[in-house]
Design a protein around this motif. Structure first.
Motif, PDB file in Angstrom:
ATOM      1  N   SER A 137       0.828  -1.188   0.000  1.00  0.00           N
ATOM      2  CA  SER A 137       0.000   0.000   0.000  1.00  0.00           C
ATOM      3  C   SER A 137       0.878   1.259   0.000  1.00  0.00           C
ATOM      4  N   TRP A 138       0.724   2.121   0.978  1.00  0.00           N
ATOM      5  CA  TRP A 138       1.540   3.339   1.057  1.00  0.00           C
ATOM      6  C   TRP A 138       3.015   2.980   1.160  1.00  0.00           C
TER       7      TRP A 138
ATOM      8  N   ALA B 269       4.611   2.642  -2.232  1.00  0.00           N
ATOM      9  CA  ALA B 269       4.983   3.921  -2.833  1.00  0.00           C
ATOM     10  C   ALA B 269       6.274   4.440  -2.194  1.00  0.00           C
TER      11      ALA B 269
ATOM     12  N   MET C  35       0.271   2.024  -3.534  1.00  0.00           N
ATOM     13  CA  MET C  35      -0.472   3.246  -3.840  1.00  0.00           C
ATOM     14  C   MET C  35       0.250   3.979  -4.950  1.00  0.00           C
TER      15      MET C  35
ATOM     16  N   MET D 159       1.339  10.896  -6.061  1.00  0.00           N
ATOM     17  CA  MET D 159       1.908  10.564  -4.763  1.00  0.00           C
ATOM     18  C   MET D 159       2.033  11.821  -3.898  1.00  0.00           C
TER      19      MET D 159
ATOM     20  N   LYS E 180      -1.471  12.816  -2.600  1.00  0.00           N
ATOM     21  CA  LYS E 180      -1.940  11.931  -1.536  1.00  0.00           C
ATOM     22  C   LYS E 180      -1.159  12.175  -0.261  1.00  0.00           C
ATOM     23  N   PHE E 181       0.129  12.411  -0.388  1.00  0.00           N
ATOM     24  CA  PHE E 181       0.975  12.701   0.767  1.00  0.00           C
ATOM     25  C   PHE E 181       0.447  13.935   1.496  1.00  0.00           C
TER      26      PHE E 181
ATOM     27  N   LEU F  72      -2.710  13.140   3.395  1.00  0.00           N
ATOM     28  CA  LEU F  72      -2.501  12.319   4.585  1.00  0.00           C
ATOM     29  C   LEU F  72      -1.929  13.093   5.763  1.00  0.00           C
TER      30      LEU F  72
END
Length: 79
Positions: free
Chosen positions: A37-38, A41, A63, A70, A73-74, A77
């Protein structure tokens, strides 16, 4: 795990942390990295900076592996 500030949690700090673990356990040889998952990445990010230090990269449902996706999404999060 030690808590860090949002400013300290960067792609560069993640690469550095993986590098520190590798230096502790296998300083003189390439390693196999597994990322799910994460983590997939992040493992890919590490390999993009240190390809000679990784002999195998195993990704389980990683991910976003494209830089822009990326990065977005970072930000989501950590915000």
């Amino acid at each position: 795990s030690e808590r860090i500030t949002e400013a300290e949690f960067t792609f560069e700090s993640i690469v550095e942390e993986i590098w520190q673990v590798k230096q502790r356990f296998a300083p003189d040889r390439p390693v196999t990295l597994f990322g799910h998952s994460w983590g997939g990445a992040l493992a890919s990010l590490y390999v993009s900076h240190h390809p000679q230090q990784v002999s195998q990269l195993i990704l389980g449902e990683p991910m976003f592996l494209r830089g822009q996706d990326m990065a977005q999404k970072f930000r989501e999060l950590i915000d």
